[in-house]
Design an enzyme around this catalytic site. Structure first.
Site, short mmCIF file in Angstrom:
data_model
loop_
_atom_site.label_atom_id
_atom_site.label_comp_id
_atom_site.label_asym_id
_atom_site.label_seq_id
_atom_site.Cartn_x
_atom_site.Cartn_y
_atom_site.Cartn_z
N ASP A 66 42.16 -38.46 -15.65
CA ASP A 66 40.93 -37.72 -15.33
C ASP A 66 39.84 -37.90 -16.39
OD1 ASP A 66 42.03 -36.43 -12.95
OD2 ASP A 66 43.36 -35.49 -14.40
N HIS A 102 39.74 -40.32 -8.24
CA HIS A 102 38.57 -40.93 -8.89
C HIS A 102 37.30 -40.46 -8.19
CE1 HIS A 102 41.28 -44.42 -10.48
NE2 HIS A 102 41.58 -43.23 -10.96
#
Ligand code: IMP
Length: 525
Positions: A66, A102
């Site tokens: 992340d 994403h």
């Protein structure tokens, strides 16, 4: 601006490995106490592999996932397409599955991608989901539908390797049952990623090729029966007793939804639908021929898009809090069975500049304890207040689950290790705007043992229990001013100093920094 010597930085990477304390104060003084400080200019060409295929870039997470890789990939596609000698860009996902998240933003479009490569916002870009990935066909169908609503058709722009590992509700049910049996609340994302990769190794798993072959119903039916028997041995009914994530409903309802695996008939019916869709879309092509063609045709730029991060790698992460794939840049070898790290011109590791975060609970020597829920009490420490501020400021909540992420101080020992082991040459940092003027930022420069002797990062939990992180406090900067900056010279001086310090104490140059969530919030050095 003086040019940073490649040789000097490489030497620094080596000596920091052996002596992470040496030169610390000198570097600090050079950067923070000198009146004529300026950011050292980096010639990216120096860091590019000169025997590689031109116009190839790999982007990989260098912390715990992340970090904002989607953004960085999106930016590199744009940069490549601006080059007149490039007509198309291929984005290759080489590992991971629907555990990845994403995020891409363009104007009013905001997309969270999981299986689909981050190529979708450009008509001149195409994506390959390669053999190192685990693919859940129904999830893929859902995701493509969701992406096409805002990004247009992905037909002829999205390709899937027939060798990719098949991931179904069976492996998900297995992961959930294992979680129940062992009483471990934490673990995987529940998407069956671990069991799917495990069955690739024990050869009990199936591939996309099996799904599209003529005998697929027997193969999948047998697989269902095998699971049914294993579940029965534990007095569980596969059809009704286990709840698995329902990605379709999760996307539709924008909250986590689960369902039962259902009967064998229902299981096969759902797969029939996804299988027909896959075949109709013509997305399964000869990827080997495609790689050869891409490698030969230098008009095609290539971005290798890593998922998760080196800190979650199955061998180099802190086991057992790891994912099941090779998340390093050298994962392109098994993940494509064609490209090697040395074929790639620019190898970029993405990290969060002022801090580190993690979705799963894991051992991080620089971890800051925060209450699981609710607010801090009045007796909270300064660092807890800072971590809470970061969590809100940078919106550190899981993309799918909304779970608050753990926050840790930036750890240069960990960063150095991951960059070195992840085959990374340059760094791209995100969240340069998550800072505030007058608020110091604690950075871990190295670890020591109880007697003050240097200790290296090593991803063993036992080892990490015995390290003591050593910190330096560096001045913060005006995050809002950073997010308004469009050029290096407009960035607050202390932000530039901070970046310089990271480079000085890791030996890795920072070539890109993001300063906000919008596309224009990105600065190249
Ligand atoms: P799995 O990949 O679903 O097996 O999950 C294993 C661990 O990796 C869990 O702690 C997950 O939270 C973590 N993880 C998996 N994928 C990601 C990611 O893309 N970002 C951050 N953490 C991840």
């Amino acid at each position: 601006m003086p040019k940073q010597s490649l040789h000097a930085l490489r030497k620094k990477q080596d000596f920091l490995l052996h002596d992470p304390i040496k030169g610390l104060l000198e570097d600090y003084k050079k950067i923070y106490k000198s009146s004529n400080f300026s950011l050292q200019k980096i010639n990216q060409k120096d860091y590019q592999n000169d025997t590689s295929r031109k116009y190839t870039i790999a982007v990989c997470g260098v912390a715990l996932g992340d970090e904002g890789k989607g953004r960085i990939v999106d930016n590199y596609i744009e940069t490549l397409l601006k080059n007149k000698s490039i007509s198309k860009v291929g984005v290759i996902r080489y590992q991971g599955g629907n555990n990845a998240g994403h995020t891409l933003e363009k104007g009013t479009i905001k997309l969270a991608l999981h299986l689909v490569p981050s190529c979708v916002l450009y008509q001149k870009a195409f994506g390959i989901m390669d053999r190192g990935m685990v693919i859940h066909p129904e999830d893929l169908m859902t995701e493509v539908g969701y992406v096409e609503k805002s990004a247009g058709t992905l037909k002829k722009r999205l390709f899937l390797s027939s060798d990719a590992i098949l991931n179904t509700d069976l492996e998900r049910a297995e992961e959930i049952v294992n979680r129940i049996m062992t009483g471990k609340a934490k673990g995987g994302t529940g998407r069956g990623i671990g069991p799917s990769y495990a069955h690739h190794l024990d050869r009990l798993g199936l591939t996309i090729y099996d799904l599209i072959s003529d005998g697929w119903k027997e193969l999948l039916g047998e697989q269902y029966r095998r699971y049914e028997k294993i579940f029965a041995a534990f007095d569980l009914k596969l059809a009704t007793d286990v709840l698995v994530p329902d990605f379709y409903e999760t996307v539709n309802q924008k909250k986590s939804v689960t369902r039962t695996v259902g009967s064998r008939k229902a299981f096969i019916e759902r797969l029939t639908f996804a299988r027909e869709w896959l075949i109709q879309r013509n997305m399964i092509v000869d990827i080997v021929a495609m790689h050869k063609e891409i490698a030969r045709d230098t008009k095609v730029g290539v971005v290798f898009e890593g998922a998760q991060a080196v800190g979650l790698d199955s061998w180099l992460g802190t086991w057992p809090d790891v994912t099941a794939s090779n998340t390093r840049i050298d994962g392109v070898k098994e993940g494509t069975a064609f490209w090697r790290p040395e074929d790639i011109e620019s190898r970029i590791g993405v990290f969060k500049i002022p801090y580190t975060s993690s979705v799963g609970q894991r051992q991080m020597p620089t971890h800051i304890d925060l209450p699981k829920e609710g607010m801090l009490t009045e007796s909270a420490s300064e660092e807890q207040k800072w971590a809470m501020w970061i969590r809100e400021e940078a919106h550190e909540y899981g993309t799918t689950t909304g779970r608050p992420r753990d926050i840790a101080h930036l750890d240069l020992e960990f960063l150095r290790y991951n960059a070195r082991m992840g085959d990374i040459e340059m760094l791209a940092g995100t969240h340069l705007d998550s800072a505030s003027e007058g608020q110091e930022i604690k950075v871990c420069t190295h670890y020591t043992d109880q007697r003050g002797r240097p200790m290296a990062y090593q991803p063993g939990l036992h080892h990490l229990e015995h390290v003591k992180p050593n910190y330096i406090s560096l001045p913060g900067w005006d995050g809002k001013a950073a997010s308004k900056a469009r050029k290096v010279k407009d960035l607050p001086k202390n932000a530039l100093r901070f970046l310089s310090f990271i480079t000085a104490r890791t030996g890795y140059p920072i070539v890109l920094a993001t300063t906000g969530t919008k596309r224009e919030n990105i600065i190249s050095f």
